[in-house]
Enzyme design. Structure first.
Site, PDB file in Angstrom:
ATOM      1  N   MET A   1       0.789  -1.224   0.000  1.00 20.57           N
ATOM      2  CA  MET A   1       0.000   0.000   0.000  1.00 20.57           C
ATOM      3  C   MET A   1       0.825   1.281   0.000  1.00 20.57           C
ATOM      4  SD  MET A   1      -3.187  -0.908   2.231  1.00 20.57           S
ATOM      5  CE  MET A   1      -1.861  -1.624   3.183  1.00 20.57           C
ATOM      6  N   PRO A   2       2.153   1.168   0.103  1.00 18.37           N
ATOM      7  CA  PRO A   2       2.913   2.420   0.159  1.00 18.37           C
ATOM      8  C   PRO A   2       2.810   3.222  -1.141  1.00 18.37           C
ATOM      9  CG  PRO A   2       4.403   0.560  -0.064  1.00 18.37           C
ATOM     10  CD  PRO A   2       3.039  -0.010   0.152  1.00 18.37           C
ATOM     11  N   PHE A   3       3.122   4.499  -1.016  1.00 16.15           N
ATOM     12  CA  PHE A   3       3.155   5.387  -2.182  1.00 16.15           C
ATOM     13  C   PHE A   3       4.551   5.977  -2.277  1.00 16.15           C
ATOM     14  CE2 PHE A   3       2.799   9.628  -4.092  1.00 16.15           C
ATOM     15  CZ  PHE A   3       2.228   9.273  -5.314  1.00 16.15           C
TER      16      PHE A   3
ATOM     17  N   ARG B   1       1.983   2.055  -5.403  1.00 14.42           N
ATOM     18  CA  ARG B   1       1.820   3.108  -6.407  1.00 14.42           C
ATOM     19  C   ARG B   1       3.096   3.942  -6.453  1.00 14.42           C
ATOM     20  NH1 ARG B   1      -1.737   0.310  -6.626  1.00 14.42           N
ATOM     21  NH2 ARG B   1      -3.986   0.626  -6.779  1.00 14.42           N
TER      22      ARG B   1
END
Lengths: 65, 65, 65, 65, 65, 65
Positions: free
Chosen positions: A1-3, A40
């Protein structure tokens, strides 16, 4: 889920961007575990006049040789 | 006083950007209270070669159909 | 697929953050269309000493009344 | 010279952060060439109440199991 | 070692960007001490349709006079 | 109207942050003109384990002397 946002000089080729996104994604997924599909990445491109190193623009540093 | 940066694919119309800025501003103001005029928003647009989802660029995903 | 980063003063309640995330997500999804589940939001909290308005910290402005 | 900002959930171990920084740096350097020593990375940690996925906070999603 | 990202309206001259980078770098170095050469700055330019103030785009505000 | 985000190591004093905000604001206002009161600055603090230089964390570099 990191950006991941990577700020870099504009002008890289499509192939270079493709590799960057592939390898940064793989590196983050390998360390964090979880689903690689959830990561992402945005490459934010700035010109050589918009990038400063030690108080000078990249373009000015290049022009000095 | 909050600052909102929204990173998104380039190519939205002026009208879409106007709506985004209007509705994000209203949403933040409604929840936080305070003066809606003090909220700032920047839409940072990146190309489909600069946007990665699960290690692939948006453009490559689109090209695969 | 957009990513929203909202920089704001620290100290909001869990309920306020929940509402912010819900309403910013809804606003973006309404305008952009597409799957609302794909939007990511990060609230980046900074202290009143780390937030500057016109050259003064938020805490200093508050202290002056 | 690129700058990488990775926004992620708080609570990773020191060892995980060390690996992230090492592998993201190596990935960027491998693709871009140039001096690996010039790459900067910041890991920006947000709590599970500050991270939104599809309009819900990470903590709320976890609580639902 | 700090990294400064300044988000601003597009359209400044090369000379203005040069001065911004020079003076922001000097200001940070003066306060923080350390080697001024280690500071990095990115100017991220957004159009007047991508910049929101109180829920209106910069371009719409300008058009109203 | 610009927004400045400065990412830096945590642990600076309130007085140092006050000076940073004052001098960065003055530098931007001097170059850009316009109303200095409209500039916003956020100092985003990261720990020495969250800051990477050339693939190593700041804390690891410090520990090596």
């Amino acid at each position: 889920m990191p950006f991941i946002q990577m700020t870099m000089l504009a002008g890289r080729s499509v192939e270079t961007k493709r590799e960057l996104i592939s390898k940064l994604n793989a590196a983050a997924a390998e360390v964090l575990g979880g689903d690689p599909a959830r990561i992402r990445i945005a490459l934010v491109e700035v010109t050589g006049d918009d990038w400063g190193i030690g108080g000078e623009t990249f373009n000015d540093i290049q022009a000095k040789g």
